[in-house]
Design a protein around this motif. Structure first.
Motif, mmCIF file in Angstrom:
data_model
loop_
_atom_site.group_PDB
_atom_site.id
_atom_site.type_symbol
_atom_site.label_atom_id
_atom_site.label_comp_id
_atom_site.label_asym_id
_atom_site.label_seq_id
_atom_site.Cartn_x
_atom_site.Cartn_y
_atom_site.Cartn_z
ATOM 1 N N MET A 1 0.840 -1.200 0.000
ATOM 2 C CA MET A 1 0.000 0.000 0.000
ATOM 3 C C MET A 1 0.869 1.242 0.000
ATOM 4 O O MET A 1 1.873 1.315 0.713
ATOM 5 N N ASN A 2 0.486 2.226 -0.818
ATOM 6 C CA ASN A 2 1.197 3.491 -0.904
ATOM 7 C C ASN A 2 0.718 4.414 0.216
ATOM 8 O O ASN A 2 -0.407 4.900 0.198
ATOM 9 N N ASN A 3 1.580 4.664 1.203
ATOM 10 C CA ASN A 3 1.166 5.457 2.361
ATOM 11 C C ASN A 3 0.982 6.930 2.042
ATOM 12 O O ASN A 3 0.483 7.699 2.871
ATOM 13 N N SER A 4 1.416 7.367 0.862
ATOM 14 C CA SER A 4 1.226 8.771 0.494
ATOM 15 C C SER A 4 -0.165 9.029 -0.064
ATOM 16 O O SER A 4 -0.539 10.175 -0.311
ATOM 17 N N ILE A 5 -0.936 7.962 -0.292
ATOM 18 C CA ILE A 5 -2.278 8.074 -0.852
ATOM 19 C C ILE A 5 -3.306 7.886 0.252
ATOM 20 O O ILE A 5 -3.142 7.053 1.143
ATOM 21 N N LYS A 6 -4.373 8.673 0.178
ATOM 22 C CA LYS A 6 -5.496 8.485 1.077
ATOM 23 C C LYS A 6 -6.587 7.713 0.352
ATOM 24 O O LYS A 6 -6.621 7.677 -0.875
ATOM 25 N N TYR A 7 -7.481 7.109 1.115
ATOM 26 C CA TYR A 7 -8.500 6.246 0.531
ATOM 27 C C TYR A 7 -9.881 6.674 1.012
ATOM 28 O O TYR A 7 -10.110 6.851 2.216
ATOM 29 N N HIS A 8 -10.771 6.846 0.042
ATOM 30 C CA HIS A 8 -12.159 7.174 0.332
ATOM 31 C C HIS A 8 -12.961 5.880 0.312
ATOM 32 O O HIS A 8 -13.038 5.214 -0.727
ATOM 33 N N LEU A 9 -13.525 5.477 1.464
ATOM 34 C CA LEU A 9 -14.317 4.254 1.542
ATOM 35 C C LEU A 9 -15.557 4.543 2.372
ATOM 36 O O LEU A 9 -15.473 5.142 3.450
ATOM 37 N N ALA A 10 -16.724 4.152 1.813
ATOM 38 C CA ALA A 10 -18.009 4.507 2.412
ATOM 39 C C ALA A 10 -18.044 6.026 2.602
ATOM 40 O O ALA A 10 -17.861 6.766 1.641
ATOM 41 N N ASN A 11 -18.208 6.503 3.808
ATOM 42 C CA ASN A 11 -18.262 7.947 4.050
ATOM 43 C C ASN A 11 -17.036 8.449 4.799
ATOM 44 O O ASN A 11 -17.067 9.465 5.479
ATOM 45 N N LEU A 12 -15.911 7.734 4.658
ATOM 46 C CA LEU A 12 -14.717 8.043 5.433
ATOM 47 C C LEU A 12 -13.519 8.269 4.524
ATOM 48 O O LEU A 12 -13.486 7.805 3.374
ATOM 49 N N ILE A 13 -12.516 8.967 5.048
ATOM 50 C CA ILE A 13 -11.218 9.108 4.385
ATOM 51 C C ILE A 13 -10.163 8.501 5.300
ATOM 52 O O ILE A 13 -10.008 8.919 6.453
ATOM 53 N N PHE A 14 -9.442 7.493 4.798
ATOM 54 C CA PHE A 14 -8.421 6.800 5.586
ATOM 55 C C PHE A 14 -7.046 7.225 5.105
ATOM 56 O O PHE A 14 -6.739 7.154 3.908
ATOM 57 N N CYS A 15 -6.210 7.674 6.031
ATOM 58 C CA CYS A 15 -4.828 8.054 5.728
ATOM 59 C C CYS A 15 -3.890 7.041 6.369
ATOM 60 O O CYS A 15 -3.693 7.059 7.591
ATOM 61 N N PRO A 16 -3.293 6.121 5.589
ATOM 62 C CA PRO A 16 -2.389 5.110 6.173
ATOM 63 C C PRO A 16 -1.171 5.730 6.846
ATOM 64 O O PRO A 16 -0.653 5.184 7.813
ATOM 65 N N ALA A 17 -0.689 6.860 6.328
ATOM 66 C CA ALA A 17 0.539 7.451 6.869
ATOM 67 C C ALA A 17 0.365 7.881 8.316
ATOM 68 O O ALA A 17 1.257 7.694 9.150
ATOM 69 N N THR A 18 -0.792 8.469 8.620
ATOM 70 C CA THR A 18 -1.033 8.953 9.985
ATOM 71 C C THR A 18 -1.936 8.041 10.791
ATOM 72 O O THR A 18 -2.194 8.305 11.963
ATOM 73 N N LYS A 19 -2.430 6.965 10.120
ATOM 74 C CA LYS A 19 -3.353 6.026 10.784
ATOM 75 C C LYS A 19 -4.589 6.755 11.316
ATOM 76 O O LYS A 19 -5.064 6.491 12.423
ATOM 77 N N THR A 20 -5.119 7.671 10.513
ATOM 78 C CA THR A 20 -6.271 8.455 10.943
ATOM 79 C C THR A 20 -7.445 8.247 9.999
ATOM 80 O O THR A 20 -7.280 7.937 8.819
ATOM 81 N N ILE A 21 -8.645 8.455 10.558
ATOM 82 C CA ILE A 21 -9.891 8.423 9.807
ATOM 83 C C ILE A 21 -10.528 9.809 9.911
ATOM 84 O O ILE A 21 -10.716 10.328 11.009
ATOM 85 N N VAL A 103 -13.765 1.456 -2.843
ATOM 86 C CA VAL A 103 -12.558 2.110 -2.349
ATOM 87 C C VAL A 103 -11.974 2.956 -3.474
ATOM 88 O O VAL A 103 -11.703 2.455 -4.567
ATOM 89 N N ILE A 104 -11.800 4.265 -3.216
ATOM 90 C CA ILE A 104 -11.286 5.191 -4.227
ATOM 91 C C ILE A 104 -10.040 5.875 -3.681
ATOM 92 O O ILE A 104 -10.034 6.389 -2.558
ATOM 93 N N GLU A 105 -8.966 5.883 -4.491
ATOM 94 C CA GLU A 105 -7.753 6.580 -4.098
ATOM 95 C C GLU A 105 -7.961 8.086 -4.222
ATOM 96 O O GLU A 105 -8.517 8.573 -5.205
ATOM 97 N N VAL A 106 -7.514 8.827 -3.205
ATOM 98 C CA VAL A 106 -7.650 10.285 -3.182
ATOM 99 C C VAL A 106 -6.250 10.885 -3.166
ATOM 100 O O VAL A 106 -5.533 10.780 -2.178
ATOM 101 N N ASN A 107 -5.856 11.509 -4.273
ATOM 102 C CA ASN A 107 -4.508 12.068 -4.379
ATOM 103 C C ASN A 107 -4.447 13.536 -3.978
ATOM 104 O O ASN A 107 -3.424 14.053 -3.594
ATOM 105 N N GLU A 108 -5.590 14.257 -4.110
ATOM 106 C CA GLU A 108 -5.623 15.675 -3.768
ATOM 107 C C GLU A 108 -5.818 15.846 -2.259
ATOM 108 O O GLU A 108 -6.339 14.958 -1.591
#
Length: 692
Positions: A1-21, A103-108
């Motif tokens: 998984m690319n930690n620089s990318i955030k992921y939009h899933l259901a109604n949430l945004i998941f950031c692997p780098a910071t482990k935040t929702i 699951v959608i990758e969010v680059n912006e």
């Protein structure tokens, strides 16, 4: 998984780098590393089945863990994400789990405080068209996000900032094992054990070098072992001949103890409260309870002179001062008290001045605290299975680590090492039994705590109950074979005391000590009273329009009438601790403060009848009694009784040896939930790198 990318899933945004929702309301949730890794794994598989083997390999690194540990981890992940069971992350029975949302990758950059998640995916902001005011707004949002993330990342001092902890089981007898006490030389482990659901606890001692066990007392009930500072004496409590006794045994030689010796009385009821003795083996501290309608208080006895002193004087008709822990220097006592408003408090007492200082309050049942060796803080296990350290000087709570399942009692061995009574204290299931027969039918069987069953109809069978099967406690509806979740609370609340209106359309219930109403036809739930006022024993008035409950007024329990539409509270009578209705006969019955029996209160207009019914029994908060068509049902000492109040017959035993946690009658059946003793064990929890 690319930690620089955030992921939009259901109604949430998941950031692997910071482990935040990031949630739609703008809040940021910091995930524990294990939960973040599990979510990242499901995103990696993008809708494919994740088998138990994959989870064991990738998350637990092929360590041996039970299936219920995996289930608990996924339940906690769903809770952190705000998802229900069966929503987005589903369990495919006997196969594994699957993430079913897109699951959608969010680059912006993702500004969840001002822009809806779907808009983030669909829109791209052109840099050249941004005005200075928009720049300022965007900068402000980024600042808020950053500050919020820093708060979640650092202010709570989450477990991922400390060392990893290892778990090593050290007891394995079938049944429940809790309240460990390790001898000062580390050679012997004393603990409390119960092998079956009757809760006949026994103090056992284990020689750790060869796993040999023995019992120290022949009494049918004993508990709460505590070693002297030199390890030569073991103190404990036992119950027999209707009296609680503090006893001791002397260690004569390896795994050989003297005959038990009585030190003093600890009251008239069985006690599981901790004992403590100072390092000079001079003062022994214990809880004392004189009668069912009296609160526990703290006493101490001088082991040299026999002099006894009462240290506390609680006034509540509830637990009172039920747990204690003595600081290493013997100068300060930590006291746990639980009042009739369902509020727990931890105090510290200076044993020289007897001054008490409030440390903190809590709304779940906390079993014990134990001091750090330096005496400047103490540790406990909270309702989310975290080991928490409380600093007495700064009043700061620091989460040390989260255990893989609910656990109860804790002992500090040294810095970074603890003994824990590992596992849920009870589980509970739902049952019904036809009145006048001996046949019991189990209605719900699960690994969750199902309780507070409230029947709606017999044919078709419908009932509501409380369960944590979706992660948090919620109210559920069983409707002729199907299950439906009726409430959707987003945080941990204690839901209890469900009562159905006479027209079967609404439930009144408590969340912690607040009154709520659930409209069953519209499936709408709402809070009626404020958090500042504490209530208990809520029922519907026989007119189905208002609510009757008891509340504190100037420190006196009083009967109140509540208007659901406005939350208006009108005090009717003082000195009432609980109320029940018998609407078929237009009667109400109440229990009174510190008085035995129940009293007739007809139509809420007459004065309370002077002569009590069932004068040999104490009914307190009202959770274990009710009246239906002139028949009273009540639980006393694990026995369910029934009595015809009109005929004034003697109470008849209906069910024996049953640990009920609430019941209701809907002729021809009685519906109840029963607490079953959960198998548990004592484990050593040690930080990696600590001395084992």
């Amino acid at each position: 998984m690319n930690n620089s990318i955030k992921y939009h899933l259901a109604n949430l945004i998941f950031c692997p780098a910071t482990k935040t929702i990031a949630k739609p309301d703008g809040s940021i949730v910091k995930l524990r590393p294990q939960r973040a890794n599990i979510l990242a794994l499901f995103i990696e598989y993008k809708g494919q089945l994740v088998t138990s083997e994959i989870l064991h390999s990738r998350i637990w690194k092929n360590r041996q863990v039970e299936d219920k540990t995996v289930q608990a981890a996924l339940t906690k992940l769903r809770t952190s994400l705000g998802w229900r069971a069966g929503e987005n992350l589903i369990n495919e029975r006997s196969e594994g789990y699957r993430l079913v949302c897109e699951v959608i990758e969010v680059n912006e950059p993702t500004y969840t405080q001002t822009v809806a998640p779907q808009e983030l995916v669909d829109k791209t902001v052109k840099k050249g068209g941004i005005t200075k005011s928009v720049y300022a707004a965007v900068f402000a949002v980024i600042a808020v996000v950053f500050i919020t993330m820093q708060y979640f990342a650092f202010s709570a001092n989450p477990p991922d900032t400390v060392r990893e902890f290892n778990t090593k089981p050290i007891t394995y007898i079938k049944g429940q094992e809790l309240k460990p006490s390790l001898s000062p030389n580390g050679k012997y482990l004393a603990f409390t054990h119960a092998k079956n659901k009757t809760l006949q606890y026994q103090v056992k001692v284990k020689l750790l070098s060869n796993n040999k066990f023995l019992s120290v007392d022949d009494a049918s009930f004993s508990s709460s072992a505590s070693w002297s500072a030199n390890g030569s004496t073991l103190y404990y409590q036992a119950f027999g001949n209707e009296e609680c006794l503090v006893k001791k045994v002397q260690l004569i030689e390896e795994m050989m103890f003297s005959k038990p010796e009585v030190i003093t009385s600890c009251g008239k009821e069985k006690s599981e409260s901790p004992l403590a003795v100072d390092k000079n083996n001079e003062w022994l501290y214990f809880s004392y309870k004189t009668a069912p309608n009296k609160a526990m208080y703290i006493k101490r006895i001088n082991l040299n002179t026999g002099k006894e002193q009462q240290l506390t004087s609680p006034t509540e008709d509830a637990y009172g001062d039920y747990s204690l822990s003595l600081s290493p220097d013997g100068k300060t006592l930590a006291i746990l008290t639980f009042d009739a408003s369902a509020i727990g408090r931890v105090y510290t007492m200076d044993l020289q001045t007897k001054e008490q200082v409030l440390a903190f309050s809590y709304k779940h049942l906390l079993y014990n605290v134990d001091w750090a060796k330096h005496g400047k803080s103490f540790f406990y296990i909270d309702q989310d299975a975290y080991i928490v350290q409380f600093n007495l000087d700064s009043k700061v709570k620091t989460k040390i680590t989260q255990l893989s399942q609910s656990s109860q009692t804790i002992q500090v061995i040294e810095n970074g090492s603890f003994l824990v009574g590992f596992g849920e204290f009870y589980i509970s299931d739902l049952y019904k039994r036809r009145l006048g027969t001996y046949k019991t039918v189990q209605l719900q069987e699960s690994h969750f705590n199902d309780h507070s069953i409230t029947p709606i109809s017999v044919a078709p069978e419908q009932y509501t109950f409380v369960s944590n099967r979706s992660g948090l406690q919620q109210i559920w509806l069983y409707d002729n074979g199907s299950l439906k979740q009726l409430t959707d609370y987003k945080k941990q609340l204690l839901i209890k005391e469900l009562n159905l209106s006479g027209d079967n359309t609404s439930l009144v219930y408590l969340t912690n000590s607040t009154v709520n109403v659930l409209d069953l036809s519209e499936n709408v739930f709402q809070k009626i009273t404020t958090n500042e006022t504490h209530f208990r024993s809520p029922i519907w008035h026989c007119n189905n329009e208002t609510i009757l409950a008891t509340t504190k007024v100037n420190d006196v329990w009083s009967l109140a009438e509540i208007i659901p539409s406005t939350g208006t509270v009108d005090i009717l009578l003082k000195g009432v601790t609980s109320i029940k209705s018998d609407c078929k006969n237009d009667k109400y019955y109440v229990a009174q403060e510190e008085k035995f029996g129940v009293f007739l209160l007809k139509n809420l207009q007459d004065n309370i009848q002077a002569t009590p019914l069932l004068a040999d029994y104490y009914f307190g908060s009202g959770r274990q009694w009710l009246v239906e068509n002139n028949v009273a049902y009540f639980v006393d000492q694990r026995v369910l009784y029934s009595i015809n109040l009109k005929a004034r017959t003697k109470p008849e035993k209906y069910m024996s040896n049953v640990n009920m946690v609430g019941f209701n009658v809907a002729s021809p059946n009685i519906y109840f939930s029963e607490k079953i003793l959960n198998d548990s064990y004592i484990a050593q929890i040690t930080a990696e790198g600590s001395k084992k």
